[in-house]
Design a protein around this motif. Structure first.
Motif, short mmCIF file in Angstrom:
data_model
loop_
_atom_site.label_atom_id
_atom_site.label_comp_id
_atom_site.label_asym_id
_atom_site.label_seq_id
_atom_site.Cartn_x
_atom_site.Cartn_y
_atom_site.Cartn_z
N TYR A 74 -10.14 5.97 0.26
CA TYR A 74 -9.53 5.43 1.47
C TYR A 74 -9.18 3.95 1.34
O TYR A 74 -8.64 3.35 2.27
CB TYR A 74 -10.46 5.63 2.67
CG TYR A 74 -10.33 6.96 3.37
CD1 TYR A 74 -9.21 7.26 4.13
CD2 TYR A 74 -11.33 7.93 3.26
CE1 TYR A 74 -9.09 8.48 4.79
CE2 TYR A 74 -11.22 9.16 3.91
CZ TYR A 74 -10.09 9.42 4.66
OH TYR A 74 -9.96 10.63 5.31
N HIS A 75 -9.46 3.36 0.20
CA HIS A 75 -9.20 1.93 0.02
C HIS A 75 -7.70 1.66 -0.04
O HIS A 75 -6.89 2.53 -0.38
CB HIS A 75 -9.87 1.44 -1.27
CG HIS A 75 -9.83 -0.04 -1.44
ND1 HIS A 75 -8.88 -0.67 -2.21
CD2 HIS A 75 -10.62 -1.01 -0.93
CE1 HIS A 75 -9.08 -1.98 -2.17
NE2 HIS A 75 -10.13 -2.22 -1.39
N SER A 76 -7.33 0.44 0.30
CA SER A 76 -5.90 0.06 0.34
C SER A 76 -5.22 0.12 -1.01
O SER A 76 -3.99 0.12 -1.09
CB SER A 76 -5.74 -1.34 0.93
OG SER A 76 -6.53 -2.29 0.23
N SER A 77 -5.98 0.20 -2.07
CA SER A 77 -5.38 0.33 -3.39
C SER A 77 -4.89 1.75 -3.67
O SER A 77 -4.16 1.97 -4.63
CB SER A 77 -6.39 -0.08 -4.47
OG SER A 77 -7.55 0.76 -4.42
N SER A 78 -5.29 2.72 -2.81
CA SER A 78 -4.90 4.10 -3.07
C SER A 78 -4.48 4.87 -1.83
O SER A 78 -4.00 6.00 -1.95
CB SER A 78 -6.05 4.85 -3.76
OG SER A 78 -7.25 4.72 -3.02
N ILE A 126 -15.08 6.30 -0.02
CA ILE A 126 -14.70 4.92 0.24
C ILE A 126 -13.57 4.45 -0.67
O ILE A 126 -12.59 3.83 -0.22
CB ILE A 126 -15.93 3.99 0.11
CG1 ILE A 126 -16.87 4.19 1.30
CG2 ILE A 126 -15.51 2.52 0.01
CD1 ILE A 126 -18.14 3.37 1.24
N SER A 127 -13.67 4.74 -1.94
CA SER A 127 -12.62 4.28 -2.86
C SER A 127 -11.30 5.01 -2.60
O SER A 127 -10.22 4.43 -2.76
CB SER A 127 -13.06 4.50 -4.32
OG SER A 127 -13.28 5.88 -4.57
N ALA A 157 -8.78 1.41 4.38
CA ALA A 157 -9.95 0.52 4.35
C ALA A 157 -9.57 -0.74 3.58
O ALA A 157 -9.51 -0.74 2.35
CB ALA A 157 -11.13 1.23 3.68
N HIS A 158 -9.31 -1.79 4.32
CA HIS A 158 -8.80 -3.03 3.72
C HIS A 158 -9.57 -4.25 4.23
O HIS A 158 -9.95 -5.11 3.45
CB HIS A 158 -7.31 -3.17 4.04
CG HIS A 158 -6.65 -4.35 3.41
ND1 HIS A 158 -6.37 -4.41 2.06
CD2 HIS A 158 -6.22 -5.52 3.94
CE1 HIS A 158 -5.80 -5.57 1.78
NE2 HIS A 158 -5.69 -6.26 2.91
N PRO A 211 -15.16 -2.74 4.10
CA PRO A 211 -15.41 -1.63 3.16
C PRO A 211 -15.73 -0.35 3.91
O PRO A 211 -16.60 -0.32 4.79
CB PRO A 211 -16.61 -2.12 2.35
CG PRO A 211 -16.60 -3.61 2.49
CD PRO A 211 -16.05 -3.88 3.86
N GLY A 212 -15.00 0.71 3.59
CA GLY A 212 -15.31 2.01 4.16
C GLY A 212 -14.89 2.21 5.60
O GLY A 212 -15.25 3.21 6.21
N THR A 247 0.81 -1.22 0.00
CA THR A 247 0.00 0.00 0.00
C THR A 247 0.85 1.26 0.00
O THR A 247 0.34 2.35 -0.28
CB THR A 247 -0.89 0.05 1.26
OG1 THR A 247 -0.05 0.11 2.42
CG2 THR A 247 -1.80 -1.16 1.35
#
Length: 406
Positions: free
Chosen positions: A253-257, A250-251, A274-275, A278-279, A99
Protein backbone atom coordinates in the motif's frame (compact mmCIF):
# COMPACT_ATOMS: atom_id res chain seq x y z
CA UNK A 1 -14.31 45.40 17.01
CA UNK A 2 -12.86 48.78 17.94
CA UNK A 3 -9.15 49.25 17.45
CA UNK A 4 -6.56 51.96 17.98
CA UNK A 5 -4.44 52.56 14.93
CA UNK A 6 -0.78 53.38 14.85
CA UNK A 7 1.54 54.01 11.94
CA UNK A 8 5.31 54.07 11.68
CA UNK A 9 6.81 57.56 11.34
CA UNK A 10 7.90 56.80 7.77
CA UNK A 11 5.39 54.21 6.51
CA UNK A 12 6.28 51.87 3.69
CA UNK A 13 3.85 52.05 0.83
CA UNK A 14 3.78 48.63 -0.75
CA UNK A 15 3.00 48.21 -4.41
CA UNK A 16 0.91 45.12 -3.68
CA UNK A 17 -0.57 43.78 -0.47
CA UNK A 18 -1.78 40.16 -0.35
CA UNK A 19 -4.29 39.19 2.34
CA UNK A 20 -4.11 35.47 3.10
CA UNK A 21 -0.92 33.38 3.13
CA UNK A 22 -2.21 29.94 2.29
CA UNK A 23 -0.92 28.25 -0.82
CA UNK A 24 -2.63 30.68 -3.21
CA UNK A 25 -1.47 33.86 -1.49
CA UNK A 26 2.03 32.49 -1.00
CA UNK A 27 2.28 31.38 -4.64
CA UNK A 28 1.06 34.80 -5.76
CA UNK A 29 3.70 36.54 -3.64
CA UNK A 30 6.38 34.28 -5.11
CA UNK A 31 5.46 34.90 -8.75
CA UNK A 32 4.99 38.63 -8.19
CA UNK A 33 8.45 38.90 -6.68
CA UNK A 34 10.07 36.60 -9.22
CA UNK A 35 8.68 38.41 -12.25
CA UNK A 36 8.76 41.95 -10.81
CA UNK A 37 11.87 42.31 -8.64
CA UNK A 38 11.40 46.06 -8.15
CA UNK A 39 7.96 45.76 -6.54
CA UNK A 40 7.45 46.13 -2.79
CA UNK A 41 5.19 43.23 -1.79
CA UNK A 42 3.45 42.50 1.50
CA UNK A 43 1.95 39.12 2.46
CA UNK A 44 -0.36 39.08 5.51
CA UNK A 45 -1.70 36.06 7.41
CA UNK A 46 -4.22 36.23 10.26
CA UNK A 47 -2.85 33.10 11.97
CA UNK A 48 0.64 31.60 12.26
CA UNK A 49 2.30 30.87 8.95
CA UNK A 50 1.68 27.21 8.06
CA UNK A 51 -1.30 27.00 10.43
CA UNK A 52 -3.78 24.10 10.29
CA UNK A 53 -7.05 26.06 10.49
CA UNK A 54 -7.74 26.58 6.79
CA UNK A 55 -7.35 24.71 3.49
CA UNK A 56 -3.60 24.51 2.77
CA UNK A 57 -2.29 22.26 5.54
CA UNK A 58 -1.31 18.60 5.58
CA UNK A 59 1.28 16.54 3.78
CA UNK A 60 -0.60 15.35 0.73
CA UNK A 61 -2.74 16.62 -2.14
CA UNK A 62 -3.52 14.66 -5.29
CA UNK A 63 -2.19 16.11 -8.50
CA UNK A 64 -3.22 14.87 -11.92
CA UNK A 65 -3.61 15.81 -15.57
CA UNK A 66 -6.88 13.90 -15.91
CA UNK A 67 -9.98 16.08 -15.67
CA UNK A 68 -13.40 15.88 -17.35
CA UNK A 69 -13.03 19.59 -18.16
CA UNK A 70 -10.69 20.58 -20.99
CA UNK A 71 -9.52 23.85 -19.47
CA UNK A 72 -8.16 22.19 -16.33
CA UNK A 73 -6.40 19.46 -18.30
CA UNK A 74 -4.80 22.14 -20.50
CA UNK A 75 -3.66 24.13 -17.48
CA UNK A 76 -2.22 21.07 -15.76
CA UNK A 77 -0.25 20.02 -18.85
CA UNK A 78 0.97 23.38 -20.08
CA UNK A 79 1.43 25.32 -16.85
CA UNK A 80 0.96 23.50 -13.54
CA UNK A 81 3.34 20.58 -14.01
CA UNK A 82 6.12 22.71 -15.58
CA UNK A 83 5.77 25.41 -12.91
CA UNK A 84 5.91 22.93 -10.04
CA UNK A 85 9.08 21.54 -11.62
CA UNK A 86 10.60 25.05 -11.78
CA UNK A 87 9.74 25.72 -8.15
CA UNK A 88 11.29 22.43 -7.03
CA UNK A 89 14.47 23.19 -8.91
CA UNK A 90 14.78 26.68 -7.46
CA UNK A 91 14.11 25.44 -3.92
CA UNK A 92 16.31 22.36 -4.39
CA UNK A 93 13.68 20.18 -2.74
CA UNK A 94 11.04 17.66 -3.79
CA UNK A 95 7.37 18.55 -3.51
CA UNK A 96 5.89 16.10 -6.03
CA UNK A 97 5.92 12.32 -5.63
CA UNK A 98 4.77 10.38 -8.70
CA UNK A 99 2.54 7.44 -7.79
CA UNK A 100 0.26 7.04 -10.77
CA UNK A 101 -3.48 7.51 -10.40
CA UNK A 102 -6.54 5.34 -10.73
CA UNK A 103 -10.05 6.74 -11.33
CA UNK A 104 -13.07 4.44 -10.92
CA UNK A 105 -16.64 4.55 -12.25
CA UNK A 106 -19.33 2.61 -14.01
CA UNK A 107 -18.71 2.16 -17.73
CA UNK A 108 -21.45 4.64 -18.67
CA UNK A 109 -20.44 7.40 -16.24
CA UNK A 110 -20.64 10.68 -18.17
CA UNK A 111 -17.83 12.39 -16.26
CA UNK A 112 -15.50 9.46 -16.79
CA UNK A 113 -16.28 9.33 -20.48
CA UNK A 114 -15.46 13.04 -20.72
CA UNK A 115 -12.23 12.50 -18.80
CA UNK A 116 -11.15 9.76 -21.22
CA UNK A 117 -12.05 11.88 -24.25
CA UNK A 118 -10.21 14.96 -22.95
CA UNK A 119 -7.13 12.93 -21.98
CA UNK A 120 -6.89 11.42 -25.43
CA UNK A 121 -7.46 14.77 -27.12
CA UNK A 122 -4.56 16.38 -25.26
CA UNK A 123 -2.21 13.42 -25.33
CA UNK A 124 -2.36 12.51 -21.65
CA UNK A 125 -1.05 8.99 -21.27
CA UNK A 126 -3.88 6.88 -19.88
CA UNK A 127 -4.98 3.26 -19.87
CA UNK A 128 -8.62 2.20 -19.61
CA UNK A 129 -8.75 -0.93 -17.46
CA UNK A 130 -11.43 -3.58 -17.00
CA UNK A 131 -12.08 -5.16 -13.58
CA UNK A 132 -9.75 -8.04 -14.46
CA UNK A 133 -7.09 -5.61 -15.69
CA UNK A 134 -7.28 -3.73 -12.39
CA UNK A 135 -7.01 -6.92 -10.37
CA UNK A 136 -3.97 -8.00 -12.39
CA UNK A 137 -2.23 -4.61 -12.18
CA UNK A 138 -3.26 -3.76 -8.61
CA UNK A 139 -4.05 -6.98 -6.72
CA UNK A 140 -5.29 -5.09 -3.66
CA UNK A 141 -8.08 -3.37 -5.61
CA UNK A 142 -11.33 -4.95 -6.80
CA UNK A 143 -13.85 -3.02 -8.89
CA UNK A 144 -17.28 -4.48 -9.76
CA UNK A 145 -18.33 -5.88 -13.10
CA UNK A 146 -19.65 -3.13 -15.33
CA UNK A 147 -17.06 -0.67 -13.99
CA UNK A 148 -13.87 0.67 -15.54
CA UNK A 149 -10.75 2.33 -14.18
CA UNK A 150 -8.55 4.90 -15.87
CA UNK A 151 -4.88 4.68 -15.00
CA UNK A 152 -2.75 7.80 -15.39
CA UNK A 153 0.98 7.29 -14.71
CA UNK A 154 1.62 11.05 -14.37
CA UNK A 155 -0.57 11.46 -11.27
CA UNK A 156 0.80 11.68 -7.78
CA UNK A 157 1.07 13.56 -4.51
CA UNK A 158 2.09 17.11 -3.65
CA UNK A 159 3.42 17.75 -0.15
CA UNK A 160 1.11 20.59 0.85
CA UNK A 161 2.94 21.94 3.89
CA UNK A 162 6.26 21.85 2.09
CA UNK A 163 4.79 23.60 -0.95
CA UNK A 164 3.43 26.51 1.10
CA UNK A 165 6.68 26.75 3.04
CA UNK A 166 8.72 26.78 -0.18
CA UNK A 167 6.62 29.56 -1.72
CA UNK A 168 7.00 31.62 1.46
CA UNK A 169 10.73 31.08 1.86
CA UNK A 170 11.45 31.84 -1.79
CA UNK A 171 9.26 34.94 -1.55
CA UNK A 172 11.16 36.15 1.49
CA UNK A 173 14.47 35.63 -0.31
CA UNK A 174 13.18 37.84 -3.10
CA UNK A 175 12.30 40.63 -0.69
CA UNK A 176 8.64 40.00 0.12
CA UNK A 177 7.59 41.13 3.60
CA UNK A 178 5.74 38.32 5.40
CA UNK A 179 3.71 39.05 8.52
CA UNK A 180 1.65 36.51 10.42
CA UNK A 181 -0.82 36.84 13.29
CA UNK A 182 -2.18 40.04 11.75
CA UNK A 183 -5.93 39.84 11.23
CA UNK A 184 -7.21 42.42 8.78
CA UNK A 185 -10.30 44.28 9.98
CA UNK A 186 -10.52 47.14 7.51
CA UNK A 187 -9.41 47.93 3.96
CA UNK A 188 -9.95 51.56 2.97
CA UNK A 189 -8.86 53.64 -0.01
CA UNK A 190 -7.14 56.83 1.12
CA UNK A 191 -6.36 59.21 -1.77
CA UNK A 192 -3.42 57.35 -3.31
CA UNK A 193 -3.30 53.91 -1.64
CA UNK A 194 -5.20 51.49 0.54
CA UNK A 195 -4.93 51.55 4.31
CA UNK A 196 -5.07 48.02 5.68
CA UNK A 197 -5.91 48.04 9.38
CA UNK A 198 -5.36 45.01 11.61
CA UNK A 199 -7.05 43.85 14.78
CA UNK A 200 -3.98 44.90 16.77
CA UNK A 201 -4.11 48.43 15.41
CA UNK A 202 -1.34 48.30 12.86
CA UNK A 203 -1.80 50.11 9.57
CA UNK A 204 -0.23 48.86 6.35
CA UNK A 205 -0.37 50.80 3.10
CA UNK A 206 -0.52 49.33 -0.41
CA UNK A 207 -1.45 50.62 -3.85
CA UNK A 208 -3.17 47.38 -4.85
CA UNK A 209 -4.67 44.53 -2.84
CA UNK A 210 -5.14 40.84 -3.64
CA UNK A 211 -7.57 38.83 -1.51
CA UNK A 212 -6.56 35.17 -1.15
CA UNK A 213 -8.16 34.51 2.21
CA UNK A 214 -9.68 31.13 1.39
CA UNK A 215 -12.73 30.34 3.54
CA UNK A 216 -12.64 33.84 5.03
CA UNK A 217 -12.83 35.62 1.67
CA UNK A 218 -16.58 36.08 1.50
CA UNK A 219 -16.85 37.39 5.06
CA UNK A 220 -13.95 39.75 4.49
CA UNK A 221 -15.45 41.17 1.30
CA UNK A 222 -18.90 41.52 2.88
CA UNK A 223 -17.46 43.41 5.82
CA UNK A 224 -15.36 45.75 3.70
CA UNK A 225 -17.59 46.43 0.72
CA UNK A 226 -21.09 45.23 1.58
CA UNK A 227 -23.53 43.52 -0.83
CA UNK A 228 -22.02 45.03 -3.98
CA UNK A 229 -18.99 42.75 -3.78
CA UNK A 230 -20.60 39.70 -2.19
CA UNK A 231 -19.76 36.38 -3.80
CA UNK A 232 -21.90 33.20 -3.67
CA UNK A 233 -19.25 31.05 -1.99
CA UNK A 234 -20.10 28.22 0.37
CA UNK A 235 -17.59 27.10 3.01
CA UNK A 236 -17.65 23.37 3.73
CA UNK A 237 -15.94 21.51 6.55
CA UNK A 238 -14.51 18.23 5.32
CA UNK A 239 -13.06 15.30 7.23
CA UNK A 240 -9.74 13.80 6.15
CA UNK A 241 -9.38 10.25 7.47
CA UNK A 242 -6.52 7.77 7.67
CA UNK A 243 -7.20 4.04 7.63
CA UNK A 244 -4.90 1.26 8.83
CA UNK A 245 -3.99 -1.52 6.43
CA UNK A 246 -3.07 -5.08 7.33
CA UNK A 247 0.55 -5.04 8.61
CA UNK A 248 1.46 -7.72 6.08
CA UNK A 249 0.43 -5.35 3.27
CA UNK A 250 2.17 -2.16 4.38
CA UNK A 251 4.72 -2.23 1.57
CA UNK A 252 2.03 -3.05 -1.02
CA UNK A 253 0.00 0.00 0.00
CA UNK A 254 3.04 2.29 0.06
CA UNK A 255 3.23 5.23 -2.35
CA UNK A 256 6.06 3.54 -4.19
CA UNK A 257 3.67 0.84 -5.44
CA UNK A 258 0.07 2.00 -4.89
CA UNK A 259 -1.71 4.82 -6.79
CA UNK A 260 -3.73 7.82 -5.73
CA UNK A 261 -7.39 7.20 -6.52
CA UNK A 262 -10.73 8.90 -7.15
CA UNK A 263 -14.19 7.33 -7.19
CA UNK A 264 -16.49 9.14 -9.63
CA UNK A 265 -19.60 7.36 -8.38
CA UNK A 266 -21.60 7.94 -5.21
CA UNK A 267 -19.98 8.45 -2.78
CA UNK A 268 -17.60 10.76 -4.62
CA UNK A 269 -14.36 10.26 -2.71
CA UNK A 270 -10.62 10.26 -3.17
CA UNK A 271 -7.54 8.93 -1.47
CA UNK A 272 -3.80 8.45 -1.39
CA UNK A 273 -1.57 5.48 -0.64
CA UNK A 274 0.37 5.07 2.60
CA UNK A 275 2.62 8.09 2.21
CA UNK A 276 2.25 10.44 5.17
CA UNK A 277 2.12 7.71 7.86
CA UNK A 278 3.44 4.13 7.65
CA UNK A 279 0.63 1.70 7.01
CA UNK A 280 -2.11 4.34 6.82
CA UNK A 281 -3.90 5.19 3.59
CA UNK A 282 -5.87 8.42 3.30
CA UNK A 283 -9.46 8.33 2.06
CA UNK A 284 -12.13 11.02 2.39
CA UNK A 285 -15.41 12.24 0.95
CA UNK A 286 -15.17 15.16 -1.45
CA UNK A 287 -17.78 17.23 0.41
CA UNK A 288 -18.83 18.37 3.85
CA UNK A 289 -21.33 20.39 5.86
CA UNK A 290 -21.64 24.15 5.45
CA UNK A 291 -19.87 26.08 8.21
CA UNK A 292 -18.73 29.51 9.33
CA UNK A 293 -14.90 29.38 9.28
CA UNK A 294 -14.73 31.32 12.55
CA UNK A 295 -17.14 29.15 14.56
CA UNK A 296 -16.87 25.64 13.11
CA UNK A 297 -16.51 22.69 15.48
CA UNK A 298 -13.61 20.74 13.85
CA UNK A 299 -15.52 17.52 14.67
CA UNK A 300 -15.18 14.59 12.25
CA UNK A 301 -18.11 13.63 10.03
CA UNK A 302 -18.71 10.25 11.64
CA UNK A 303 -21.76 9.49 9.50
CA UNK A 304 -19.91 10.20 6.29
CA UNK A 305 -17.00 8.02 7.35
CA UNK A 306 -19.09 5.05 8.53
CA UNK A 307 -21.75 5.13 5.81
CA UNK A 308 -19.69 6.38 2.88
CA UNK A 309 -15.96 5.83 3.11
CA UNK A 310 -15.76 2.66 5.20
CA UNK A 311 -18.08 0.57 2.95
CA UNK A 312 -16.16 1.69 -0.13
CA UNK A 313 -12.85 0.61 1.37
CA UNK A 314 -14.29 -2.71 2.51
CA UNK A 315 -15.73 -3.45 -0.93
CA UNK A 316 -12.92 -2.16 -3.17
CA UNK A 317 -9.70 -2.58 -1.19
CA UNK A 318 -8.10 -5.54 0.54
CA UNK A 319 -7.76 -5.79 4.33
CA UNK A 320 -8.22 -2.17 5.36
CA UNK A 321 -9.62 -1.55 8.85
CA UNK A 322 -13.25 -0.31 8.81
CA UNK A 323 -12.61 2.43 11.38
CA UNK A 324 -10.15 5.28 10.80
CA UNK A 325 -7.30 5.68 13.27
CA UNK A 326 -6.80 9.39 12.60
CA UNK A 327 -8.94 12.25 11.32
CA UNK A 328 -8.31 15.90 10.56
CA UNK A 329 -10.55 18.78 9.62
CA UNK A 330 -10.16 20.85 6.47
CA UNK A 331 -12.28 23.37 4.55
CA UNK A 332 -13.39 23.85 0.97
CA UNK A 333 -14.57 27.19 -0.40
CA UNK A 334 -17.02 26.17 -3.10
CA UNK A 335 -18.32 28.27 -5.98
CA UNK A 336 -21.73 27.48 -7.54
CA UNK A 337 -20.15 25.82 -10.59
CA UNK A 338 -17.07 24.56 -8.68
CA UNK A 339 -14.80 26.62 -10.93
CA UNK A 340 -12.29 29.09 -9.52
CA UNK A 341 -12.77 32.83 -9.10
CA UNK A 342 -9.64 34.70 -10.27
CA UNK A 343 -10.40 38.24 -11.32
CA UNK A 344 -10.38 41.95 -10.69
CA UNK A 345 -13.00 42.96 -8.12
CA UNK A 346 -15.44 45.21 -9.99
CA UNK A 347 -15.94 48.83 -9.01
CA UNK A 348 -12.47 49.55 -7.66
CA UNK A 349 -10.61 50.94 -10.69
CA UNK A 350 -8.33 47.95 -11.18
CA UNK A 351 -6.85 48.10 -7.69
CA UNK A 352 -8.48 45.10 -6.00
CA UNK A 353 -8.12 41.47 -7.11
CA UNK A 354 -9.34 38.15 -5.84
CA UNK A 355 -8.42 34.46 -5.93
CA UNK A 356 -10.94 32.18 -4.25
CA UNK A 357 -13.60 29.49 -4.74
CA UNK A 358 -11.14 26.69 -5.40
CA UNK A 359 -13.81 24.14 -4.52
CA UNK A 360 -11.58 21.41 -3.14
CA UNK A 361 -9.48 20.91 -6.28
CA UNK A 362 -7.28 23.99 -6.48
CA UNK A 363 -4.05 23.09 -4.68
CA UNK A 364 -2.48 21.34 -7.66
CA UNK A 365 -3.04 24.53 -9.70
CA UNK A 366 -1.53 26.92 -7.15
CA UNK A 367 1.39 27.95 -9.42
CA UNK A 368 -1.10 28.70 -12.19
CA UNK A 369 -3.28 30.77 -9.86
CA UNK A 370 -0.30 32.62 -8.41
CA UNK A 371 1.23 33.45 -11.77
CA UNK A 372 -2.14 34.50 -13.19
CA UNK A 373 -2.93 36.82 -10.28
CA UNK A 374 0.58 38.26 -10.47
CA UNK A 375 0.07 39.02 -14.15
CA UNK A 376 -3.37 40.51 -13.55
CA UNK A 377 -2.22 42.90 -10.86
CA UNK A 378 0.78 44.16 -12.85
CA UNK A 379 -0.67 44.28 -16.39
CA UNK A 380 -4.41 44.53 -15.85
CA UNK A 381 -7.06 41.97 -16.72
CA UNK A 382 -7.42 43.33 -20.25
CA UNK A 383 -3.71 43.08 -21.08
CA UNK A 384 -2.88 39.51 -20.20
CA UNK A 385 -0.85 37.24 -22.45
CA UNK A 386 -2.93 35.12 -24.86
CA UNK A 387 -2.48 31.96 -22.78
CA UNK A 388 -3.43 33.77 -19.56
CA UNK A 389 -6.44 35.35 -21.26
CA UNK A 390 -7.64 31.89 -22.28
CA UNK A 391 -7.19 30.65 -18.72
CA UNK A 392 -8.82 33.66 -17.06
CA UNK A 393 -12.02 33.54 -19.12
CA UNK A 394 -13.17 30.49 -17.15
CA UNK A 395 -12.67 32.15 -13.77
CA UNK A 396 -14.42 35.52 -14.06
CA UNK A 397 -16.70 37.09 -11.47
CA UNK A 398 -19.07 38.00 -14.31
CA UNK A 399 -20.26 34.41 -14.65
CA UNK A 400 -21.47 34.45 -11.03
CA UNK A 401 -23.76 37.46 -11.43
CA UNK A 402 -26.88 35.36 -11.67
CA UNK A 403 -26.32 34.02 -8.16
CA UNK A 404 -24.78 37.04 -6.46
CA UNK A 405 -25.46 40.68 -5.76
CA UNK A 406 -22.68 41.97 -8.00
Amino acid sequence: MAYQSFRPSAPIIYDVGIIGAGVMGSATAYFLAKNNPDLKILLLEQFDLLHRKGSSHGDSRITRMTYPQENYTQLMITRAYPLWDEVEKEAKTRIFTKTGGLDFSRENNVEMRRLISVARKYGVGIEVLSPSDVRHRFPLITIPDGWIAVYSPSSGILNANKAVSVFQSLSAKRGVTLRDNVKVVKVKWDQFCYEVATEKGEIFMARKIIFTAGPWTRKLLQKQFGPRNDLPLQVQQTTIAYWKVDPALISAYHSSSFPVFINYEDPFLYGTPAHEFPGLIKCALHNGKEVDPDTRDFEPDVTGLTEGVAPFLQNFFTRVDPVPVRTESCMYTVSPDQDFVIDELPGHDGRLFIGCGFSGHGFKLAPVVGSLLAEMVTKGVGKLSPSSTRAAKHFTIQRLKKSSNL
